[in-house]
Enzyme design. Sequence first.
Site, PDB file in Angstrom:
ATOM      1  N   HIS A  20      -0.524  -5.061   3.753  1.00  0.00           N
ATOM      2  CA  HIS A  20      -0.207  -3.647   3.588  1.00  0.00           C
ATOM      3  C   HIS A  20      -0.440  -2.898   4.903  1.00  0.00           C
ATOM      4  CE1 HIS A  20      -0.009  -3.642  -0.910  1.00  0.00           C
ATOM      5  NE2 HIS A  20      -0.587  -4.807  -0.675  1.00  0.00           N
ATOM      6  N   ASP A 119      -0.496   4.202   0.165  1.00  0.00           N
ATOM      7  CA  ASP A 119      -0.065   2.998  -0.517  1.00  0.00           C
ATOM      8  C   ASP A 119      -0.207   3.174  -2.027  1.00  0.00           C
ATOM      9  OD1 ASP A 119       0.790   0.329  -0.656  1.00  0.00           O
ATOM     10  OD2 ASP A 119      -0.577  -0.307   0.921  1.00  0.00           O
TER      11      ASP A 119
END
Length: 132
Positions: A20, A119
């Site tokens: 990520h 995120d």
Amino acid sequence: MDSEHRRVNVLLLPWLAHGHISPFLELGKRLATRNFDIHFCSTPFNITSIKQGLLPPNSSASIHFVELHLPPSPELPPHHTANALPPHLMSSLKTAFNNSTSSFSTILKTLNPDLLIYDYVPLWAPRFLLHP
């Protein structure tokens, strides 16, 4: 300074895994070349890792790193990252991340970003932009 030359202040908040972090870092590097001030928020362990291996030397001046301090957890190793974390501890890491709202609120008040890109995990993050 007129509005055409005003730099946009962006805060990036990825999940704590390199899968990520890497795309968020790429986004940050590209935005930094287009009149954006980039603040990359992660744990101290992840920031050290980024500086040592993921960030080319010429990019470091355009991206500012902001340490997000997670509360200690007896179940987790002290480094707070999802990399090499046993699957049975992932929920503990998510809990610690979700319990870092006080630290994150302070970061938002300090930086006052124009844009927050986060995120999937910190669903609480935009709440602090609306109600600091």
